[in-house]
Design a protein around this motif. Structure first.
Motif, PDB file in Angstrom:
ATOM      1  N   GLU A 132      50.717 -45.263  26.547  1.00 43.46           N
ATOM      2  CA  GLU A 132      51.950 -45.146  27.315  1.00 43.46           C
ATOM      3  C   GLU A 132      53.038 -46.087  26.820  1.00 43.46           C
ATOM      4  O   GLU A 132      53.749 -46.722  27.588  1.00 43.46           O
ATOM      5  CB  GLU A 132      51.665 -45.379  28.807  1.00 43.46           C
ATOM      6  CG  GLU A 132      50.696 -44.350  29.388  1.00 43.46           C
ATOM      7  CD  GLU A 132      50.443 -44.549  30.872  1.00 43.46           C
ATOM      8  OE1 GLU A 132      50.872 -45.587  31.402  1.00 43.46           O
ATOM      9  OE2 GLU A 132      49.814 -43.667  31.475  1.00 43.46           O
ATOM     10  N   LEU A 133      53.154 -46.145  25.473  1.00 40.20           N
ATOM     11  CA  LEU A 133      54.227 -46.885  24.832  1.00 40.20           C
ATOM     12  C   LEU A 133      55.249 -45.885  24.293  1.00 40.20           C
ATOM     13  O   LEU A 133      54.965 -44.695  24.192  1.00 40.20           O
ATOM     14  CB  LEU A 133      53.679 -47.739  23.684  1.00 40.20           C
ATOM     15  CG  LEU A 133      52.628 -48.793  24.068  1.00 40.20           C
ATOM     16  CD1 LEU A 133      51.972 -49.350  22.820  1.00 40.20           C
ATOM     17  CD2 LEU A 133      53.269 -49.913  24.891  1.00 40.20           C
ATOM     18  N   VAL A 134      56.419 -46.358  23.939  1.00 38.91           N
ATOM     19  CA  VAL A 134      57.431 -45.475  23.349  1.00 38.91           C
ATOM     20  C   VAL A 134      56.887 -44.912  22.051  1.00 38.91           C
ATOM     21  O   VAL A 134      56.501 -45.659  21.147  1.00 38.91           O
ATOM     22  CB  VAL A 134      58.742 -46.241  23.091  1.00 38.91           C
ATOM     23  CG1 VAL A 134      59.755 -45.339  22.391  1.00 38.91           C
ATOM     24  CG2 VAL A 134      59.313 -46.756  24.399  1.00 38.91           C
ATOM     25  N   GLN A 135      56.870 -43.576  21.932  1.00 37.05           N
ATOM     26  CA  GLN A 135      56.266 -42.923  20.765  1.00 37.05           C
ATOM     27  C   GLN A 135      57.293 -42.786  19.640  1.00 37.05           C
ATOM     28  O   GLN A 135      57.754 -41.694  19.319  1.00 37.05           O
ATOM     29  CB  GLN A 135      55.718 -41.558  21.155  1.00 37.05           C
ATOM     30  CG  GLN A 135      54.561 -41.619  22.138  1.00 37.05           C
ATOM     31  CD  GLN A 135      54.062 -40.225  22.504  1.00 37.05           C
ATOM     32  OE1 GLN A 135      53.822 -39.385  21.653  1.00 37.05           O
ATOM     33  NE2 GLN A 135      53.905 -39.980  23.809  1.00 37.05           N
ATOM     34  N   ASP A 136      57.616 -43.906  19.017  1.00 35.59           N
ATOM     35  CA  ASP A 136      58.592 -43.895  17.937  1.00 35.59           C
ATOM     36  C   ASP A 136      57.956 -44.163  16.579  1.00 35.59           C
ATOM     37  O   ASP A 136      58.622 -44.106  15.548  1.00 35.59           O
ATOM     38  CB  ASP A 136      59.713 -44.903  18.193  1.00 35.59           C
ATOM     39  CG  ASP A 136      59.194 -46.315  18.434  1.00 35.59           C
ATOM     40  OD1 ASP A 136      57.977 -46.559  18.237  1.00 35.59           O
ATOM     41  OD2 ASP A 136      60.002 -47.182  18.828  1.00 35.59           O
ATOM     42  N   GLY A 137      56.642 -44.472  16.557  1.00 39.53           N
ATOM     43  CA  GLY A 137      55.962 -44.750  15.298  1.00 39.53           C
ATOM     44  C   GLY A 137      56.328 -46.074  14.673  1.00 39.53           C
ATOM     45  O   GLY A 137      55.957 -46.361  13.535  1.00 39.53           O
ATOM     46  N   ILE A 138      57.066 -46.903  15.413  1.00 37.10           N
ATOM     47  CA  ILE A 138      57.489 -48.215  14.932  1.00 37.10           C
ATOM     48  C   ILE A 138      56.635 -49.291  15.600  1.00 37.10           C
ATOM     49  O   ILE A 138      56.429 -49.272  16.819  1.00 37.10           O
ATOM     50  CB  ILE A 138      58.975 -48.456  15.228  1.00 37.10           C
ATOM     51  CG1 ILE A 138      59.834 -47.409  14.509  1.00 37.10           C
ATOM     52  CG2 ILE A 138      59.393 -49.863  14.825  1.00 37.10           C
ATOM     53  CD1 ILE A 138      61.299 -47.431  14.908  1.00 37.10           C
ATOM     54  N   VAL A 139      56.138 -50.225  14.795  1.00 38.22           N
ATOM     55  CA  VAL A 139      55.294 -51.293  15.339  1.00 38.22           C
ATOM     56  C   VAL A 139      56.152 -52.527  15.575  1.00 38.22           C
ATOM     57  O   VAL A 139      56.421 -53.326  14.660  1.00 38.22           O
ATOM     58  CB  VAL A 139      54.125 -51.620  14.390  1.00 38.22           C
ATOM     59  CG1 VAL A 139      53.253 -52.734  14.971  1.00 38.22           C
ATOM     60  CG2 VAL A 139      53.278 -50.374  14.143  1.00 38.22           C
ATOM     61  N   GLY A 140      56.608 -52.659  16.816  1.00 36.03           N
ATOM     62  CA  GLY A 140      57.308 -53.855  17.237  1.00 36.03           C
ATOM     63  C   GLY A 140      56.337 -54.795  17.943  1.00 36.03           C
ATOM     64  O   GLY A 140      55.123 -54.562  17.951  1.00 36.03           O
ATOM     65  N   PRO A 141      56.841 -55.857  18.554  1.00 35.18           N
ATOM     66  CA  PRO A 141      55.955 -56.843  19.195  1.00 35.18           C
ATOM     67  C   PRO A 141      55.017 -56.222  20.233  1.00 35.18           C
ATOM     68  O   PRO A 141      53.828 -56.546  20.259  1.00 35.18           O
ATOM     69  CB  PRO A 141      56.940 -57.827  19.839  1.00 35.18           C
ATOM     70  CG  PRO A 141      58.176 -57.712  19.014  1.00 35.18           C
ATOM     71  CD  PRO A 141      58.258 -56.285  18.590  1.00 35.18           C
TER      72      PRO A 141
END
Length: 511
Positions: A132-141
């Motif tokens: 349930e995280l933003v599904q943007d494919g970017i690995v932020g903190p």
């Protein structure tokens, strides 16, 4: 440098783990040798533990720093961790990220790399969807913290989920007979998919909850799975109809009787091998559709063939006096070819030495003219993997494999424009003249058709190398060519310690 400011802004929590990973990557032992079933020690924990051996650290206390200074971590200055890891980025920390995603079941097993490509991005999106995280494919903190957490969850899906991974699961359920028809492969996990998963779990002795978690996903691609369709021991009119079709196409060497015995299993496997299907000996939906289609390829065997079907042919040739008993070896060599030519000549067939549909039907039918002798030559067809009709040997195989360097990695793809690891092996071998059916990476563990190499140090150029969850072609000079999920393309790279640590076996195609 203000360490409090740097700590809060750049390497808080898991970003510190990432920094240590980058600093000691070459010293850290690969966690990929660990079983996917053992996730109690996370990659991050393993990295920190190994780092402590190299350089004592002062542990974080309520009133103190984690590190006395950052001077002992030069990689931070020279190659700082990007605040956001995304498609196109290269950095040593990405290898740790990929390894963790593989161990959690979100990426296919492979040697981790420093490159963040399309496959890594897709794995990250699937992880984000599940958590349930933003599904943007970017690995932020937030995403990195979640992935590297000791409590990170293994891949799991249930009703209501949509995605390409659901399509793959549904395709496998369809192949195994748990989904009734191809129209149910939609990419959306609904009631029908849940019912199929529950049936699979029931038949295979798993906890029946309708969810595809760690045990279920591993079972889906294992050799131990029990399908939900026609198999050995069954007897029915459906089996009889399939046997009749197999007989017509030249695969079945006994009379159809409706009983699914060893002869039917061998015939089905041979048919699957000739028609680009997964060779498992079961009459699943795809096999039955292919069997009854107008495009079904008839049987045909010649020089270089090996296996149970060759043994059956040799036994029949021996029965009619064309081949001596000592030449029943399971290998189709020159002696067998000579015997087939003699059989064809005496029985009014074209003498080409290959067992095609007409020769097979005659050999397994009535009114066969015997040779009149029990000869068949004094030489012995004992070769294994060394002669392939139309083959071009090791150099040809490597040239064909290298011609696809840079082609994209796509799960389940068999070429010619894109590949997964097993699809790349399948395409390359067949282009090199080796008649090899499609096998998954797990299927390559026990193919048995070629000379088995049990020692990593004994591998030679042209061998197929099988590691845990992955396969490649040994290129010689300490190199391997493979369709790499972590690189996102077909590459030629070093046979590093990852390959030796995960080594299962090798197969020598050319003797």
């Amino acid at each position: 440098m203000n360490i409090d400011k740097y700590w809060n802004k750049r390497i808080a929590g898991p970003f510190f783990i990432a920094a240590v990973a980058a600093a000691c990557l070459s010293a850290c032992s690969s966690e990929s040798t660990e079983s996917k079933e053992t996730l109690t020690a996370t990659p991050a924990a393993a990295i920190v533990s190994e780092a402590k051996k190299e350089q004592p650290l002062t542990l974080l206390t309520p009133g103190g720093f984690l590190l006395p200074s950052l001077d002992d971590v030069p990689e931070l200055k020279e190659n700082p961790i990007p605040e956001f890891l995304r498609n196109g980025v290269e950095h040593p920390i990405i290898a740790s990220l990929q390894e963790r995603l593989m161990n959690l079941g979100f990426m296919d097993n492979d040697e981790p790399t420093n490159y963040f490509g399309n496959v890594t991005e897709a794995a990250v999106k699937t992880y984000q969807r599940q958590n349930e995280l933003v599904q943007d494919g970017i690995v932020g903190p937030e995403t990195l913290n979640s992935i590297m957490s000791p409590s990170a969850k293994y891949y799991a899906v249930a009703k209501g989920v949509q995605g390409d991974d659901i399509t793959r699961i549904q395709n496998r359920l369809y192949e195994l007979g748990y989904l009734a028809n191809a129209d149910q492969v939609t990419g959306s996990f609904g009631d029908e998919t849940e019912a199929a998963v529950m049936k699979l779990q029931e038949v295979n002795g798993l906890n029946v909850d309708g969810k595809v978690g760690r045990q279920t996903i591993n079972l889906l691609y294992s050799e131990e799975i029990r399908p939900n369709y026609l198999s050995y021991g069954e007897k029915s009119e459906v089996v009889l109809a399939c046997q009749q079709r197999l007989k017509t196409l030249g695969y079945l060497m006994t009379e159809p009787d409706g009983a699914y015995g060893n002869d039917t299993v061998a015939a089905v496997k041979q048919f699957q091998s000739r028609n680009d299907l997964v060779v498992d000996g079961f009459l699943g939906p795809s096999t039955r559709i292919a069997l009854n289609s107008s495009g079904a390829q008839p049987n045909g065997m010649g020089l270089g063939e090996q296996g149970d079907s060759v043994i059956k042919i040799q036994q029949l040739l021996n029965k009619y006096g064309y081949l001596s008993k000592g030449n029943i070896t399971g290998y189709y060599g020159e002696v067998t070819e000579k015997a087939v030519k003699a059989f064809q000549s005496r029985n009014g067939l074209s003498s080409d030495g290959a067992v095609g549909q007409m020769t097979m039907n005659k050999l397994t039918g009535s009114g066969v003219k015997s040779a009149g002798t029990s000869g068949g030559g004094s030489a012995n067809d004992s070769g294994k993997g060394g002669t392939v009709k139309g083959g071009s040997g090791v150099s040809g195989l490597l040239s064909i494999a290298r011609s696809k360097l840079g082609s994209p990695y796509v799960w389940g793809s068999k070429g010619p424009g894109s590949f997964d690891c097993s699809g790349f092996i399948y395409w390359s071998l067949n282009q090199a003249g080796v008649r090899q059916s499609y096998l998954t990476s797990s299927g390559w563990r026990s193919v048995g058709k070629y000379t088995k190499i049990s020692s990593f140090g004994s591998l030679q150029a042209g061998d197929i190398i099988v590691v845990s969850g992955h396969v490649g072609i040994v290129a010689g000079g300490g190199k391997v060519i493979d369709a790499s999920s972590s690189n996102g393309r077909v590459v030629e790279r070093s046979l590093s310690s990852w390959w030796s640590n995960n080594f299962i076996c090798g197969w020598r195609i050319f003797g």
